[in-house]
Write a protein that holds these residues in place. Structure first.
Motif, PDB file in Angstrom:
ATOM      1  N   GLY A  95       0.804  -1.210   0.000  1.00  5.91           N
ATOM      2  CA  GLY A  95       0.000   0.000   0.000  1.00  5.91           C
ATOM      3  C   GLY A  95       0.839   1.262   0.000  1.00  5.91           C
ATOM      4  N   LEU A  96       2.157   1.119   0.033  1.00  2.00           N
ATOM      5  CA  LEU A  96       3.061   2.260  -0.042  1.00  2.00           C
ATOM      6  C   LEU A  96       4.010   2.033  -1.211  1.00  2.00           C
ATOM      7  N   THR A  97       4.845   3.013  -1.523  1.00  2.65           N
ATOM      8  CA  THR A  97       5.666   2.885  -2.733  1.00  2.65           C
ATOM      9  C   THR A  97       7.164   2.786  -2.487  1.00  2.65           C
ATOM     10  N   ARG A  98       7.659   3.233  -1.336  1.00  5.87           N
ATOM     11  CA  ARG A  98       9.106   3.163  -1.102  1.00  5.87           C
ATOM     12  C   ARG A  98       9.400   3.161   0.397  1.00  5.87           C
ATOM     13  N   CYS A  99      10.562   2.579   0.730  1.00  5.64           N
ATOM     14  CA  CYS A  99      10.995   2.509   2.121  1.00  5.64           C
ATOM     15  C   CYS A  99      12.480   2.843   2.225  1.00  5.64           C
ATOM     16  N   SER A 100      12.844   3.411   3.358  1.00  7.42           N
ATOM     17  CA  SER A 100      14.256   3.656   3.636  1.00  7.42           C
ATOM     18  C   SER A 100      14.567   3.187   5.046  1.00  7.42           C
TER      19      SER A 100
END
Length: 182
Positions: free
Chosen positions: A139-144
């Protein structure tokens, strides 16, 4: 798309004299295109509970009517609305009518439940001991990734939405592993 031909009366002149009546009608013929509609949704994919915006601009229309997940008359020039996403799919259609006919445009918004899982296989380790981190985000597009305090190369930078990584604890002290997603 068809072009509608319309006759417009530009002027009427009447002259009444002693002898008779003269009537002049000036006709103009024109080809008018149907209305041009720009209808956009932002974002088109989002998380349930968040908001989205619908914006439109129209040229060559006298009236516009909305249907689908919105209804009723809308401004025939431009407008903007904010929607709170409470279900999985929204469809918005704007139909406009003008001298050249009708036109319509449709946009869709898809909303999904956000899932976020971030776990470690251990809560405590010996100095320089290993910890396995597992994460799964939808449900989200990117992670760090990051640590507190910051330790270069331990757990940092962009990471995929799903994964497993073994990291090592520092020589001493406490370290917090972070995952931020948007």
């Amino acid at each position: 798309m068809s072009i509608k031909q319309t006759v417009i009366i530009v002027g009427v002149v009447a002259v009444i004299g002693l002898v008779g009546v003269a009537l002049t009608i000036v006709l103009m013929r024109g080809n008018f295109p149907p209305p041009e509609i720009s209808l956009t949704a932002y974002p088109t994919q989002a998380i349930l509970g968040n908001t989205a915006k619908i914006s439109w601009s129209v040229r060559g229309a006298n009236s516009c009517v909305a249907s689908g997940d919105w209804a009723g008359e809308r401004d025939s020039v431009s407008g903007r609305e904010r929607i709170t996403l409470a279900k999985e799919k929204y469809t918005y259609t704007l139909k406009c009518e003008g001298s050249g006919g009708t036109a319509d445009k449709t946009v869709e918004i898809v909303a999904q439940q956000m899932l976020f899982s971030f776990t470690a296989d251990k809560n405590q380790v010996e100095p320089k001991g290993s910890v396995r981190l597992d994460w799964d985000v939808s449900g989200l597009t990117r992670c760090s990734a990051g640590t507190s305090p910051y330790r270069i190369g331990v757990w940092s930078g962009n990471v995929p939405l799903k994964g497993t990584k073994t990291v090592f604890a520092p020589d001493s002290g406490t370290i917090t592993f972070k995952l931020q997603c948007s």
